[in-house]
Design a protein around this motif. Sequence first.
Motif, short mmCIF file in Angstrom:
data_model
loop_
_atom_site.label_atom_id
_atom_site.label_comp_id
_atom_site.label_asym_id
_atom_site.label_seq_id
_atom_site.Cartn_x
_atom_site.Cartn_y
_atom_site.Cartn_z
N SER A 1 4.08 15.22 -36.64
CA SER A 1 3.13 16.25 -37.10
C SER A 1 3.11 17.43 -36.16
O SER A 1 3.11 18.60 -36.58
N MET A 2 3.11 17.17 -34.86
CA MET A 2 3.09 18.25 -33.88
C MET A 2 4.43 19.01 -33.89
O MET A 2 4.44 20.23 -33.68
N ALA A 3 5.53 18.32 -34.15
CA ALA A 3 6.82 19.00 -34.27
C ALA A 3 6.80 19.99 -35.43
O ALA A 3 7.34 21.11 -35.33
N ASP A 4 6.15 19.60 -36.53
CA ASP A 4 6.02 20.50 -37.68
C ASP A 4 5.26 21.76 -37.31
O ASP A 4 5.58 22.86 -37.79
N THR A 5 4.22 21.62 -36.47
CA THR A 5 3.46 22.80 -36.08
C THR A 5 4.31 23.75 -35.22
O THR A 5 4.20 24.97 -35.36
N HIS A 6 5.16 23.19 -34.38
CA HIS A 6 6.03 24.04 -33.56
C HIS A 6 7.05 24.78 -34.43
O HIS A 6 7.34 25.96 -34.20
N ILE A 7 7.57 24.11 -35.44
CA ILE A 7 8.50 24.76 -36.36
C ILE A 7 7.81 25.91 -37.08
O ILE A 7 8.36 27.01 -37.22
N ALA A 8 6.59 25.67 -37.53
CA ALA A 8 5.84 26.70 -38.25
C ALA A 8 5.57 27.92 -37.39
O ALA A 8 5.71 29.07 -37.83
N VAL A 9 5.17 27.70 -36.14
CA VAL A 9 4.84 28.82 -35.27
C VAL A 9 6.10 29.59 -34.86
O VAL A 9 6.06 30.83 -34.73
N GLU A 10 7.22 28.91 -34.69
CA GLU A 10 8.46 29.61 -34.34
C GLU A 10 9.01 30.39 -35.52
O GLU A 10 9.60 31.47 -35.35
N ALA A 11 8.84 29.87 -36.75
CA ALA A 11 9.25 30.63 -37.93
C ALA A 11 8.44 31.91 -38.05
O ALA A 11 8.98 32.98 -38.36
N LEU A 12 7.14 31.82 -37.78
CA LEU A 12 6.29 33.01 -37.80
C LEU A 12 6.71 33.99 -36.72
O LEU A 12 6.79 35.20 -36.96
N ARG A 13 6.99 33.50 -35.52
CA ARG A 13 7.38 34.37 -34.41
C ARG A 13 8.65 35.15 -34.77
O ARG A 13 8.75 36.37 -34.54
N THR A 14 9.63 34.47 -35.34
CA THR A 14 10.90 35.11 -35.70
C THR A 14 10.69 36.22 -36.72
O THR A 14 11.20 37.33 -36.58
N ALA A 15 9.92 35.92 -37.77
CA ALA A 15 9.67 36.91 -38.81
C ALA A 15 8.86 38.09 -38.27
O ALA A 15 9.11 39.25 -38.62
N LEU A 16 7.89 37.80 -37.40
CA LEU A 16 7.06 38.86 -36.83
C LEU A 16 7.90 39.82 -35.99
O LEU A 16 7.79 41.04 -36.12
N TRP A 17 8.76 39.28 -35.10
CA TRP A 17 9.56 40.16 -34.25
C TRP A 17 10.57 40.96 -35.06
O TRP A 17 10.89 42.10 -34.72
N GLN A 18 11.07 40.36 -36.13
CA GLN A 18 11.96 41.11 -37.03
C GLN A 18 11.21 42.28 -37.65
O GLN A 18 11.73 43.41 -37.70
N LEU A 19 9.98 42.04 -38.11
CA LEU A 19 9.16 43.10 -38.70
C LEU A 19 8.85 44.19 -37.68
O LEU A 19 8.99 45.39 -37.97
N VAL A 20 8.45 43.78 -36.47
CA VAL A 20 8.11 44.75 -35.43
C VAL A 20 9.33 45.59 -35.06
O VAL A 20 9.22 46.82 -34.86
N TYR A 21 10.49 44.95 -34.98
CA TYR A 21 11.72 45.69 -34.68
C TYR A 21 11.98 46.76 -35.72
O TYR A 21 12.28 47.92 -35.39
N ARG A 22 11.86 46.41 -36.98
CA ARG A 22 12.16 47.37 -38.04
C ARG A 22 11.14 48.51 -38.06
O ARG A 22 11.51 49.66 -38.31
N ILE A 23 9.89 48.20 -37.81
CA ILE A 23 8.89 49.26 -37.74
C ILE A 23 9.22 50.21 -36.59
O ILE A 23 9.20 51.43 -36.74
N ASP A 24 9.54 49.63 -35.44
CA ASP A 24 9.84 50.43 -34.24
C ASP A 24 11.09 51.27 -34.43
O ASP A 24 11.19 52.39 -33.91
N ALA A 25 12.06 50.75 -35.20
CA ALA A 25 13.31 51.47 -35.43
C ALA A 25 13.21 52.46 -36.58
O ALA A 25 14.19 53.14 -36.89
N GLY A 26 12.05 52.53 -37.24
CA GLY A 26 11.88 53.45 -38.35
C GLY A 26 12.59 53.01 -39.61
O GLY A 26 12.92 53.84 -40.47
N LEU A 27 12.84 51.72 -39.74
CA LEU A 27 13.52 51.18 -40.91
C LEU A 27 12.50 50.70 -41.95
O LEU A 27 11.41 50.27 -41.59
N PRO A 28 12.85 50.75 -43.22
CA PRO A 28 11.93 50.21 -44.24
C PRO A 28 11.76 48.71 -44.06
O PRO A 28 12.71 48.01 -43.70
N ALA A 29 10.56 48.21 -44.32
CA ALA A 29 10.32 46.78 -44.11
C ALA A 29 9.30 46.21 -45.10
O ALA A 29 8.47 45.40 -44.70
#
Length: 263
Positions: free
Chosen positions: A152-180
């Motif tokens: 169960s705790m492993a599932d929570t780590h997977i969920a939080v890392e998936a969110l982290r990856t998507a968030l940094w991708q979004l932040v990168y595109r915003i910072d680079a002036g790319l559509p997102a």
Amino acid sequence: GEALLSLSIDGLNHALGIELHGQATSAGWSINGRVAALSLGAQADAALVLVEVEKQPRLLLLDLSAAEIQKVPAVLTHGESVADLHIHGLTVEAGALLPAEAVAWLELRSVAALAALQLGVSEEQIRRTVAYVSERRQFERSIGSFQAVQMSMADTHIAVEALRTALWQLVYRIDAGLPAPSEALATAWLACEAGHRIGHVAQHVHGGIGVDLTYPIHRFLYWSRGLCLAFGGSAANLERLGDWLNDNDKLGWKYDLEEHQAL
């Protein structure tokens, strides 16, 4: 630093849509309708809210001291002070209405900010839960050594890392002036899902103490629920993402970049 500005763009995902409507007049805009659960609505001096004008969403700067605005204060489950705004017969000058493109600009950044907050809430929720299951003993061993708890705790780590990856991708595109637009919707969905999954696992492995209001872990669950409401919920974001995918043939984040830029 003396005036408090609040914000509400919930109407983009709300089941009832945008309930505030604007009509052009010789003096500017006539505003009527409702804004639901504006954060710190009773305390704020002004607010940026969504208004439907000529069948499209626009951002409107409201002076909350106007006599035509009735405030109905309340408190959300996680303790945040909010207020419904009932507006009838309010006239604002033309400059109070922001350009149409401001909605998309603000939504991307709002999603990034809320998702970052959810990431922090979930990380701390996991950290506290790991500490608890490492100390709590049952059958002469820590409950964190039980396979079901570990999975169960492993599932929570997977969920939080998936969110982290998507968030940094979004932040990168915003910072680079790319559509997102799709990245923002995917991040919002993952934030709602992570908050829900991690929150309920944390409550479950805490057992009875998790629902004891004198113990702090329940606050993270309530906070996550409040953030999910601010996003508009999982279903609404998934539906909007599905509509976007139906209208666009770019199925991956890198397909609107040169190959070397995507690496």
